[in-house]
Design an enzyme around this catalytic site. Sequence first.
Site, PDB file in Angstrom:
ATOM      1  N   ALA A  31       0.004  55.853 -63.811  1.00 53.24           N
ATOM      2  CA  ALA A  31      -1.101  56.328 -64.486  1.00 53.24           C
ATOM      3  C   ALA A  31      -1.827  57.481 -63.458  1.00 53.24           C
ATOM      4  O   ALA A  31      -1.781  58.631 -64.225  1.00 53.24           O
ATOM      5  CB  ALA A  31      -2.179  55.226 -64.834  1.00 53.24           C
TER       6      ALA A  31
ATOM      7  N   ARG B 140       5.926  36.417 -72.516  1.00 55.48           N
ATOM      8  CA  ARG B 140       5.568  35.756 -71.288  1.00 55.48           C
ATOM      9  C   ARG B 140       4.374  34.646 -71.240  1.00 55.48           C
ATOM     10  O   ARG B 140       4.713  33.497 -70.578  1.00 55.48           O
ATOM     11  CB  ARG B 140       4.913  36.767 -70.175  1.00 55.48           C
ATOM     12  CG  ARG B 140       5.855  37.743 -69.859  1.00 55.48           C
ATOM     13  CD  ARG B 140       5.277  39.097 -69.129  1.00 55.48           C
ATOM     14  NE  ARG B 140       6.492  39.865 -68.609  1.00 55.48           N
ATOM     15  CZ  ARG B 140       6.332  41.047 -68.180  1.00 55.48           C
ATOM     16  NH1 ARG B 140       5.248  41.445 -67.777  1.00 55.48           N
ATOM     17  NH2 ARG B 140       7.363  41.570 -67.668  1.00 55.48           N
TER      18      ARG B 140
END
Lengths: 251, 667
Positions: free
Chosen positions: B45, B338
Amino acid sequence: MNLTLKIYRQDGPNSKGRMETYPVTDISEHMSFLEMLDVLNEQLVNDGKEPVAFDHDCREGICGMCSLYINGEAHGPDRGVTTCQLHMRKFKDGDTIHIEPWRAAAFPIIKDLVVDRSAMDRIMNAGGFVSVNTSGNTQDANAIPIPKVDADKAFDAATCIGCGACVATCKNSSAMLFVGAKVSQLALLPQGQVERTDRVLNMVAQMDEEGFGNCTNTGACEVECPKGISLENIARLNSEFLIASLKAEKK
Amino acid sequence: MSILDSKIPEGPIKEKWTNHKNNINVVNPANKRHIDVIVVGTGLAGGAAAASLAEMGYNVKAFCFQDSPRRAHSIAAQGGINAAKNYQNDGDSTYRLFYDTVKGGDYRAREANVYRLAEVSANIIDQCVAQGVPFARDYGGLLDNRSFGGVLVSRTFYAKGQTGQQLLLGAYSAMSRQIGKGKIEMLNRHEMLDLVLVDGKARGIIARNLITGEIERHSAHAVVLGTGGYGNVFFLSTNAMGSNVTAAWKAHKKGAYFANPCFTQIHPTCIPRSGDYQSKLTLMSESLRNDGRIWVPKKKEDVIAIREGRLRAVDLKEEDRDYYLERRYPAFGNLVPRDVASRAAKERCDAGFGVNETGEAVYLDFAAAIMRYGTEKATVDGIHNASETMIRELGEKVIEAKYGNLFQMYEKITDDDPYKTPMMIYPAVHYTMGGIWVDYNLMTTIPGCYAAGEANFSDHGANRLGASALMQGLADGYFVLPYTIGDYLANEIRTGKISTDLPEFIEAERAVKDRISTLLENKGSKTVDHFHKRLGKIMWDNVGMARNEEGLKKAIAEIKALREEFWKDVFVPGKANGLNPELEKAGRVADFIELGELMALDALSRSESCGGHFRDESRTDEGEALRDDENFAFVSAWEWTGDPSKAALHKEALEFNDIELKQRSYK
């Protein structure tokens, strides 16, 4: 197991260095080498002393931050691993282990085992990229098919983690495996063609300016490279450099 | 209770981003030269944002605590990056990626942000290929894909098990180009220690040069935080040793609301812990669940025999194995999201079926895949009547080509050969969905302060799908922030250079120096790691995979006590002027302790279960997470009031117009 550590210590960039001896006890063979150093540091801090400074971050062999010359080998006695992936099962009870920083003119020592590797960044700044701006309008990723063989070779070269083990282990402190890996990656891909000539010339010029030595084909770098970067990349660097130099002369 | 303005554009979801880009302010190229932007963090980012902003013409100062921007922990991401390219012709689309992400996040993400993420995902792959990122290709020379958890299509692009590395090196190369041009001033080995506000706007940071120890003031017209997540609050996590919350936490204490801090992701496939000395945990990529089958023995006596070394996993008969994910979730099998996979592993291990000495491990088995690939390869190679050994060898080669580096990593850590015997895995802290609250423009509640990537909260709701972190980091950095920041900076063209001699800078610098002196002069009796480990244990036991009211209340009290003890009794050796890793750690752990308390408070206030946040009190009859949309379809944004446990809660209501709210099912 119980071990004797002989560690290089230097208080700051301009101080004089020295070897210090530290015993460590009850080291589990399942520990990583850096966890063993954590134990030593915890012990030193508990004794009110300054811990040994060393570089590390991801501890899974990919960030390239950890270094260390262990018993005369970059990243220690195991192959295909960084120091953080080296485990104590590679040592025996009663061993004496020598731990030193990377040594190279281009890697000045900051403190203890921490060195300054920003020279490698500067080589990258000189040409280790494709000049493409961010935009939503680059062509579709599948517009240019790339033969799998080339893509795989480019990938293998691109796995270099920039740790500097090749430089540290080389008797000439040459960075040619590092530079060769980046030059190869981009020379093998269609996206790297436009700047192919300038890239290799600029990166090599910066490499020389930083004080890295030349390659004399010993091959120690390939042996010590934790990512198995092949010497083939140095050969490609040489040929790319030669071709680029000839092209540049023509201009 | 204030109303948070998320600034979601009007119009149908498909047109929001395009319309928004058409309507927001832009800064003309000549003016960009007069505007400074600080970017903290150089991962996907931060790195992508720094490079893109510099390309656009802004003056960028980038900061990282490592010795090079290439070391940011995005580099350790393994499995891949999602993009709705539909190259596999399996019906993928922007909508499907959007839908999967919102559903995967258990309906706690902001629809408009997620749709934009799905929309720009395809551009990311194009951009990276143009940079020379060597993604995996098939024999026709086109890009290859694999599948990840929680989805029914193949949309994950990858580069063996080193996708994060290749993408980060791509962003790093884009940065290198701008550093070479002087458009980015790169400050390595610098740590941000405070955010400076002038007249309520973010105007700069205080940073410590980690080599000289000097405290520096840096000013800018905007500050971007791309500083990653806070998983290390648990001490043991898959994060890098240096990953920390300090920059984000300082912004929080200066007025940036912190959103959904209790939403943490416990990743199902990590190498189990082996001892108290352990410094970190290592992930085994979720991509392994494409080919690995997860199981434990059906019978307790077999479990005991395995633990005592009398029985080998490979010798256990097929009918005595419990492939519990395939049993419980036939539709998604081993590729459930997950949070679901982690809870299922915990359930089996809590019931006494864990297969290692600690009882906290399950098997991830490649034997079936090896034989399947081996048979296929033998057919392709025209080998008839291949022996089992030969098939196995061929299959192992295929597996090596796909996951070689992961298998090697496993072997080096555990000294076990995963080609011959199943891997042992157990869930571990991996990612934090929570983070600094941002609006649609990625601006925090502090004007001029932005947060991108894992550092913000916006896209993954209560659970992130695999291969979506890389997507979000790069989407924010390359394609969202460079546009949206212009809307704010367009009003700054007349501001001129900001002086670092303003009283606000002087005061912030003094506060940072005071805190460093306090730490160094404390001369207590316990190390920083001692406190960090204790905090980690409190967090893992009470704010981990399952949470309940009693445990959370206990955790809050314990963390409060720990904080007091830390400031009374911590010992930090060394000096302020020079490299001092213990001092760096001390500051980070002090912030983690405060954050931990807020996480527990957040978990306590959200009495529903959703995604990775599982409250024992809120479950279905089958033991799945039970959401409470009536009372909790909102983002919890916490405002600092001087004490973490007295943080003020602000709620951003979540509206679902394009996706129907449903109880999540992967059965």
